[in-house]
Design a protein around this motif. Structure first.
Motif, PDB file in Angstrom:
ATOM      1  N   LEU A   5       0.785  -1.169  -0.096  1.00 22.19           N
ATOM      2  CA  LEU A   5       0.013  -0.121  -0.132  1.00 22.19           C
ATOM      3  C   LEU A   5       0.931   1.253  -0.165  1.00 22.19           C
ATOM      4  CD1 LEU A   5      -2.951  -0.668   2.639  1.00 22.19           C
ATOM      5  CD2 LEU A   5      -2.939  -1.065  -0.020  1.00 22.19           C
ATOM      6  N   PRO A   6       0.401   2.143  -0.833  1.00 20.54           N
ATOM      7  CA  PRO A   6       1.204   3.557  -0.877  1.00 20.54           C
ATOM      8  C   PRO A   6       0.939   4.421   0.517  1.00 20.54           C
ATOM      9  CG  PRO A   6      -0.278   3.461  -2.564  1.00 20.54           C
ATOM     10  CD  PRO A   6      -0.274   2.029  -2.144  1.00 20.54           C
ATOM     11  N   ASP A   7       1.602   5.156   0.606  1.00 23.19           N
ATOM     12  CA  ASP A   7       1.250   6.232   1.778  1.00 23.19           C
ATOM     13  C   ASP A   7      -0.093   6.668   1.885  1.00 23.19           C
ATOM     14  OD1 ASP A   7       3.697   5.445   3.193  1.00 23.19           O
ATOM     15  OD2 ASP A   7       4.878   7.051   2.288  1.00 23.19           O
ATOM     16  N   ASN A   8      -0.311   7.114   0.635  1.00 22.75           N
ATOM     17  CA  ASN A   8      -1.791   7.777   0.817  1.00 22.75           C
ATOM     18  C   ASN A   8      -2.983   7.034   0.577  1.00 22.75           C
ATOM     19  OD1 ASN A   8      -1.241   6.726  -2.214  1.00 22.75           O
ATOM     20  ND2 ASN A   8      -2.295   8.417  -2.901  1.00 22.75           N
ATOM     21  N   CYS A   9      -2.668   5.523   0.873  1.00 22.39           N
ATOM     22  CA  CYS A   9      -3.827   4.677   0.976  1.00 22.39           C
ATOM     23  C   CYS A   9      -3.694   4.046   2.234  1.00 22.39           C
ATOM     24  CB  CYS A   9      -3.627   3.540  -0.237  1.00 22.39           C
ATOM     25  SG  CYS A   9      -3.942   4.296  -1.861  1.00 22.39           S
ATOM     26  N   GLN A  10      -3.232   4.485   3.347  1.00 28.28           N
ATOM     27  CA  GLN A  10      -3.260   3.948   4.612  1.00 28.28           C
ATOM     28  C   GLN A  10      -4.467   3.485   5.200  1.00 28.28           C
ATOM     29  OE1 GLN A  10      -0.300   2.335   5.566  1.00 28.28           O
ATOM     30  NE2 GLN A  10       0.452   3.044   3.805  1.00 28.28           N
ATOM     31  N   GLY A  11      -5.656   4.141   4.873  1.00 25.12           N
ATOM     32  CA  GLY A  11      -6.984   4.178   5.512  1.00 25.12           C
ATOM     33  C   GLY A  11      -7.675   2.958   4.725  1.00 25.12           C
ATOM     34  N   LEU A  12      -7.179   2.480   3.249  1.00 24.81           N
ATOM     35  CA  LEU A  12      -7.745   1.613   2.754  1.00 24.81           C
ATOM     36  C   LEU A  12      -7.789   0.131   3.487  1.00 24.81           C
ATOM     37  CD1 LEU A  12      -8.738   0.651  -0.373  1.00 24.81           C
ATOM     38  CD2 LEU A  12      -6.422   0.023  -0.769  1.00 24.81           C
ATOM     39  N   TYR A  13      -8.824  -0.641   3.363  1.00 24.91           N
ATOM     40  CA  TYR A  13      -8.992  -1.993   3.737  1.00 24.91           C
ATOM     41  C   TYR A  13      -9.039  -2.798   2.392  1.00 24.91           C
ATOM     42  CZ  TYR A  13      -9.660  -0.617   8.551  1.00 24.91           C
ATOM     43  OH  TYR A  13      -9.620  -0.147   9.732  1.00 24.91           O
ATOM     44  N   TYR A  14      -7.768  -3.129   1.862  1.00 24.40           N
ATOM     45  CA  TYR A  14      -7.459  -3.489   0.609  1.00 24.40           C
ATOM     46  C   TYR A  14      -8.551  -5.019   0.297  1.00 24.40           C
ATOM     47  CZ  TYR A  14      -5.149  -5.445  -3.578  1.00 24.40           C
ATOM     48  OH  TYR A  14      -4.815  -5.786  -4.701  1.00 24.40           O
ATOM     49  N   CYS A  15      -8.643  -5.761   1.339  1.00 25.28           N
ATOM     50  CA  CYS A  15      -9.424  -7.004   1.219  1.00 25.28           C
ATOM     51  C   CYS A  15     -10.763  -6.757   1.898  1.00 25.28           C
ATOM     52  CB  CYS A  15      -8.451  -7.843   2.088  1.00 25.28           C
ATOM     53  SG  CYS A  15      -7.043  -8.553   1.549  1.00 25.28           S
ATOM     54  N   ASN A  16     -11.279  -5.666   1.676  1.00 26.12           N
ATOM     55  CA  ASN A  16     -12.713  -5.212   2.641  1.00 26.12           C
ATOM     56  C   ASN A  16     -13.676  -6.062   1.757  1.00 26.12           C
ATOM     57  OD1 ASN A  16     -13.626  -4.085   4.431  1.00 26.12           O
ATOM     58  ND2 ASN A  16     -14.823  -2.257   3.194  1.00 26.12           N
ATOM     59  N   ILE A  17     -13.398  -6.626   0.457  1.00 26.79           N
ATOM     60  CA  ILE A  17     -14.357  -7.452  -0.419  1.00 26.79           C
ATOM     61  C   ILE A  17     -14.707  -8.630   0.507  1.00 26.79           C
ATOM     62  CG2 ILE A  17     -12.730  -8.890  -1.921  1.00 26.79           C
ATOM     63  CD1 ILE A  17     -14.594  -8.080  -4.319  1.00 26.79           C
ATOM     64  N   LEU A  18     -13.837  -9.218   1.094  1.00 29.50           N
ATOM     65  CA  LEU A  18     -13.988 -10.358   1.850  1.00 29.50           C
ATOM     66  C   LEU A  18     -14.983 -10.090   3.030  1.00 29.50           C
ATOM     67  CD1 LEU A  18     -10.532 -11.846   2.274  1.00 29.50           C
ATOM     68  CD2 LEU A  18     -12.256 -12.490   0.669  1.00 29.50           C
ATOM     69  N   SER A  19     -15.150  -8.861   3.580  1.00 27.37           N
ATOM     70  CA  SER A  19     -16.079  -8.704   4.764  1.00 27.37           C
ATOM     71  C   SER A  19     -17.371  -8.604   4.162  1.00 27.37           C
ATOM     72  CB  SER A  19     -15.750  -7.463   5.357  1.00 27.37           C
ATOM     73  OG  SER A  19     -15.575  -6.220   4.494  1.00 27.37           O
ATOM     74  N   GLY A  20     -17.515  -8.076   2.920  1.00 30.45           N
ATOM     75  CA  GLY A  20     -18.815  -8.057   2.042  1.00 30.45           C
ATOM     76  C   GLY A  20     -19.127  -9.282   2.217  1.00 30.45           C
ATOM     77  N   VAL A  21     -18.265 -10.380   1.427  1.00 36.28           N
ATOM     78  CA  VAL A  21     -18.813 -11.537   1.009  1.00 36.28           C
ATOM     79  C   VAL A  21     -19.086 -12.254   2.385  1.00 36.28           C
ATOM     80  CG1 VAL A  21     -17.925 -13.944   0.297  1.00 36.28           C
ATOM     81  CG2 VAL A  21     -17.027 -11.950  -0.840  1.00 36.28           C
ATOM     82  N   ILE A  22     -18.638 -12.412   3.353  1.00 39.64           N
ATOM     83  CA  ILE A  22     -19.111 -12.832   4.560  1.00 39.64           C
ATOM     84  C   ILE A  22     -20.524 -12.509   4.824  1.00 39.64           C
ATOM     85  CG2 ILE A  22     -18.707 -13.398   7.035  1.00 39.64           C
ATOM     86  CD1 ILE A  22     -15.618 -13.175   6.263  1.00 39.64           C
ATOM     87  N   ARG A  23     -20.557 -11.110   4.882  1.00 43.61           N
ATOM     88  CA  ARG A  23     -21.978 -10.276   5.137  1.00 43.61           C
ATOM     89  C   ARG A  23     -23.030 -10.880   4.441  1.00 43.61           C
ATOM     90  NH1 ARG A  23     -23.976  -5.478   4.228  1.00 43.61           N
ATOM     91  NH2 ARG A  23     -22.246  -4.931   3.014  1.00 43.61           N
ATOM     92  N   GLY A  24     -22.812 -10.828   3.151  1.00 40.44           N
ATOM     93  CA  GLY A  24     -23.676 -11.380   1.989  1.00 40.44           C
ATOM     94  C   GLY A  24     -24.244 -12.689   2.184  1.00 40.44           C
ATOM     95  N   ALA A  25     -23.079 -13.747   2.209  1.00 44.13           N
ATOM     96  CA  ALA A  25     -23.490 -14.928   2.701  1.00 44.13           C
ATOM     97  C   ALA A  25     -24.271 -15.536   3.922  1.00 44.13           C
ATOM     98  CB  ALA A  25     -22.111 -15.762   2.559  1.00 44.13           C
ATOM     99  N   LEU A  26     -23.873 -14.761   4.758  1.00 48.76           N
ATOM    100  CA  LEU A  26     -24.764 -14.914   6.327  1.00 48.76           C
ATOM    101  C   LEU A  26     -26.210 -14.175   6.117  1.00 48.76           C
ATOM    102  CD1 LEU A  26     -21.842 -14.594   8.702  1.00 48.76           C
ATOM    103  CD2 LEU A  26     -23.088 -16.542   8.153  1.00 48.76           C
ATOM    104  N   ASP A  27     -26.084 -13.255   5.350  1.00 46.18           N
ATOM    105  CA  ASP A  27     -27.581 -12.474   4.933  1.00 46.18           C
ATOM    106  C   ASP A  27     -28.325 -13.440   4.489  1.00 46.18           C
ATOM    107  OD1 ASP A  27     -28.516 -10.174   5.863  1.00 46.18           O
ATOM    108  OD2 ASP A  27     -28.037  -9.217   4.007  1.00 46.18           O
TER     109      ASP A  27
END
Length: 186
Positions: A123-145
């Motif tokens: 991650l470059p310095d200007n992306c330190q707030g990025l949760y690069y793998c945030n797609i995984l949290s959405g996949v888990i949330r969607g599947a559990l939904d």
């Protein structure tokens, strides 16, 4: 009896799997990069990745249930264990562990020692707030939904941010009763 050497087809199959995994990793990286270019704030990218994951999760659960041969889970604890041990293995080729359960059994952590999505990533310095793998949290949330469990999924630790593992907190907000489209007694 002499040891059995792998057939050449086995070696080709393993090589194809590795190439597919690398292609997936690089494609995901290109998607994240494009989102960073298109959207103004890193937080917007985090939200978009989560929403993309959610949309994937609500569809992926059907494939998971069809191919995994797991029986119906009895509770949230069993469901998260199946996600960690079977789901992550089936779709990412890694096994996660479930830890840090609260006393009510409604909140836990899914810990990944290895995450193929971050191969080749810094991650470059200007992306330190990025949760690069945030797609995984959405996949888990969607599947559990889709199995009647409303959840909140957040990142607690991230190797790309200097932590030693990837850790997602999964919190059960509400168990939604299943609704059937018709009544049997009519």
């Amino acid at each position: 009896m002499p040891p059995v050497a792998p057939r050449s087809g086995d070696a080709i199959f393993a090589n194809v799997e590795r190439v597919n995994a690398e292609l997936f990793t690089l494609t995901y990286g290109a998607i994240v990069r494009q989102l960073l270019t298109d959207l103004e704030e890193v937080e917007e990218v985090n939200e978009q990745l989560d929403q993309m994951g959610y949309n994937i999760g609500i569809r992926l659960i059907d494939e998971f249930l069809a191919k995994s041969n797991v029986s119906r889970c009895n509770d949230f604890r069993e469901t998260t264990d199946v996600i960690a041990k079977v789901g992550f293995k089936m779709f990412l080729g890694v096994i996660a562990s479930v830890t840090n359960w609260d006393a009510d059994g409604t909140c836990c952590s899914i810990v990944l020692e290895d995450n193929p999505l971050v191969d080749f990533v810094e991650l470059p310095d200007n992306c330190q707030g990025l949760y690069y793998c945030n797609i995984l949290s959405g996949v888990i949330r969607g599947a559990l939904d889709m199995v009647s469990m409303k959840t909140e999924v957040t990142w607690l630790r991230d190797v790309l941010r200097g932590d030693d593992v990837f850790e997602l907190q999964v919190k059960l907000l509400k168990h939604v009763p299943e609704e059937y489209p018709y009544k049997d007694d009519e």
